[in-house]
Design a protein around this motif. Structure first.
Motif, short mmCIF file in Angstrom:
data_model
loop_
_atom_site.label_atom_id
_atom_site.label_comp_id
_atom_site.label_asym_id
_atom_site.label_seq_id
_atom_site.Cartn_x
_atom_site.Cartn_y
_atom_site.Cartn_z
N VAL A 196 0.34 0.44 0.32
CA VAL A 196 1.53 -0.40 0.42
C VAL A 196 1.93 -0.86 -0.98
CG1 VAL A 196 0.99 -1.18 2.76
CG2 VAL A 196 0.15 -2.49 0.82
N PRO A 304 5.37 -2.82 5.27
CA PRO A 304 4.22 -3.03 6.16
C PRO A 304 4.47 -4.09 7.21
CG PRO A 304 3.82 -4.05 4.03
CD PRO A 304 5.09 -3.28 3.89
N HIS A 320 -6.26 -1.29 3.66
CA HIS A 320 -4.94 -1.40 3.05
C HIS A 320 -5.13 -1.53 1.53
CE1 HIS A 320 -3.49 -3.34 7.08
NE2 HIS A 320 -3.92 -2.09 7.22
#
Length: 614
Positions: A196, A304, A320
């Motif tokens: 991300v 996200p 993540h």
């Protein structure tokens, strides 16, 4: 054991047998047709009134006899001969006559080839949909691009500015190279790794570098390539993708722009059924495949906050990795990577360039170096110098220079005072930014002039006073126009938009209003990585609170407007003097403006004004 290759003739066995069977059936039907008799016997039966109807073919005549009640139908067939009086004879005796279009040899050939062509098409379609890409029925096959180990030249040395992300992903590489080390202690590698971060930070490049370091195949596909107009195609492509990956394990599957596929499911009246079915199949596949076989699923997104919670739970995308904007050291490392193919007059210029590009990501930095190289070529230089690098930064920040746009005298004067209003307020207010250049050369789409301030260091937090100083500098151009021309123009529209946005964020999001207290009215649904601008949708609060927010925003702006008017009013002489110099030269550097302000007779020195609590 070597896999047996299928023979080329096997797929054609079934079509050939079907064609031969069709020929045999046709011949059998012909054998059961009525036996023909002589033409003279046929004419005699017509003359006696025994024939009820005939069907005329180009080469024969088929017909039905007249029968009485309870008798079975009787048919006949006779070879047709040239008889011009036949139709008249049949009409006179009341025989019903019908005919067919004369046979064409091409029609006969077509009737034979049509079944054969259909069988070949079905066979090819069946093969294309199951074993070969690009077949007629291959819409359910995955569109992932497969890169073999030797086709991935990217390594971690080609990815700079994301050291923390590379450390996080080193475990994935270690597992793909030596999985027995993890299995010995019962460890399981995460099934899914989600990258991300803002656009342009190198998420896709980082995923390819992981595959290159691990020396494993790399399946790359975009989230939007799963969803089609045909129902069930997306789910079929997910299944096919995981089947291909498991056949080539260990490998990496990379899904770019995961938010196109993994958006949170909704229970509203108009859900996207096909996309949700595709998402459900992806969730099933993540649960079903064994992590010990060495298939790692990686995905990238800059949204996200809109992903389905079921996709992010432990056991699916359970790791993540943030790929954030680089700091000064990271920007310098990125510039060194991209400068490998760009000859520089002085490599030390990259350090100054890293300081001028605060907030830029890897894609922006690559674009700046490319623009600098293009400028050097345009100027017939062999190497890229400091001037080209600075010009490239200005072009990236403010847009293309437009020297051919001609402004009238009054507009040039207004623009000069407007930009110097920003600059003088920036010089007067202490902060973490230094004035670099003031210009009245138009740039970009609508900028008739620009003032560039360069941060002296990376900042991750801003205080209330620093935000108010920024509002004051944004209002400096409008206030300068008020002082000199006693009216305002449309040139401050963008400044007012940014100032209002900052003030509204201070009140509604940051809890910096003394009237409303430490309360935030932000719903928290804004993207942390996409700069989509201020939201115009009112949050979940009452009309009375909305009125108080508007009043507080107006109070902040009015207080800073009065502050800037006092500051520039005491320095109107230096404002007019600097504007005259700017009109003459069109561009002033920060050092030139500071020296001009320090000259004797320039008015009150630019000292930071007293900070108020507004």
């Amino acid at each position: 054991m070597k896999k047996e290759q299928p023979s080329w003739w096997r797929p054609w066995v079934l079509p050939v047998l079907l064609v031969l069977g069709a020929i045999a059936v046709q011949e059998l039907m012909r054998a059961q047709q009525p036996a023909p008799f002589s033409y003279s016997e046929f004419r005699e039966a017509v003359a006696q009134g025994k024939v009820e109807s005939v069907l005329l073919f180009p080469t024969r005549i088929d017909g039905h006899y007249k029968v009485g009640p309870g008798e079975n139908p009787r048919t006949f067939s006779v070879v047709r001969v040239e008889d011009p009086a036949l139709l008249e004879e049949l009409t006179r005796h009341g025989v019903k006559v019908s005919g067919v279009v004369p046979d064409s040899p091409w029609m006969s050939i077509g009737m034979w080839l049509l079944p054969l062509g259909l069988l070949i098409f079905v066979n090819l379609a069946r093969r294309g949909g199951s074993t070969e890409p690009g077949g007629y029925l291959a819409v359910g096959r995955s569109k992932a691009r497969i890169y073999a180990e030797k086709d991935i030249p990217v390594r971690f040395s080609d990815v700079a500015g994301v050291d923390e992300a590379k450390e996080e992903l080193s475990e994935v590489i270690s597992f793909l190279q030596t999985p027995e080390k993890f299995r010995k202690l019962g460890g399981k590698i995460p099934k899914g790794v989600l990258l991300v971060g803002p656009p342009g930070t190198g998420k896709t490049l980082l995923a390819r570098a992981v595959a290159g370091e691990a020396k494993v195949p790399f399946f790359s596909i975009s989230g939007s390539e799963f969803v089609e107009m045909f129902v069930g195609v997306g789910a079929a492509r997910v299944r096919d993708l995981f089947q291909q990956a498991q056949a080539q394990a260990p490998c990496i599957i990379f899904i770019d722009e995961l938010d196109a596929l993994g958006r949170a499911r909704q229970a509203g009246p108009m859900p996207h059924e096909e996309r949700e079915q595709t998402l459900n199949q992806l969730l099933v596949e993540l649960d079903g495949f064994d992590p010990r076989i060495g298939v790692i699923l990686m995905a990238a997104t800059n949204r996200p906050e809109i992903l389905d919670p079921a996709l992010l739970r432990a056991g699916r995308f359970d790791r993540h990795v943030l790929v954030d904007r680089p700091d000064r050291g990271g920007r310098l490392a990125i510039l060194k990577v991209h400068a490998r193919s760009v000859p520089l007059e002085d490599p030390a210029d990259l350090e100054a360039l890293a300081g001028m590009t605060v907030g830029m990501v890897g894609a922006d930095l690559a674009n700046v170096l490319n623009e600098a190289a293009l400028l050097a070529v345009r100027r017939n230089k062999d190497k890229v110098g400091r001037a080209e690098l600075e010009e490239a930064v200005e072009r990236a920040v403010a847009g293309l220079e437009k020297r051919h746009r001609v402004l009238n005298r009054l507009e040039r004067e207004r623009v000069a005072h407007h930009e110097l209003g920003h600059a003088l307020v920036g010089l007067a207010l202490s902060g973490a930014e230094s004035l670099r250049k003031v210009s009245i050369i138009p740039r970009g789409i609508a900028a008739l002039g620009y003032t560039i301030q360069v941060p002296t260091e990376d900042r991750f937090l801003m205080t209330r006073q620093e935000l108010m100083d920024r509002i004051a500098m944004l209002l400096g151009g409008r206030v300068a126009e008020e002082l000199v021309f006693h009216e305002v123009s449309t040139g401050a529209q963008d400044d007012l938009l940014k100032a209002t946005d900052i003030a509204r964020s201070m009140v509604a999001s940051y809890g910096m209003s003394e009237s409303l207290g430490p309360v935030t009215f932000d719903d928290g649904k804004a993207s942390p990585f996409l700069e989509t601008g201020p939201s115009r949708v009112r949050g979940n609060y009452s009309e009375a609170i909305a009125r108080r927010i508007d009043d507080e925003v107006r109070h902040l702006l009015e207080a800073q407007h009065a502050r800037v008017r006092e500051l520039l009013g005491a320095r109107e002489a230096v404002l007019r003097k600097a504007a005259a110099r700017l009109l003459e030269k069109e561009t002033l550097s920060g050092e030139e403006l500071a020296a001009l302000v320090a000259e004797p007779g320039s008015g009150k020195p630019l000292e930071p004004p007293a900070r108020d609590a507004a």
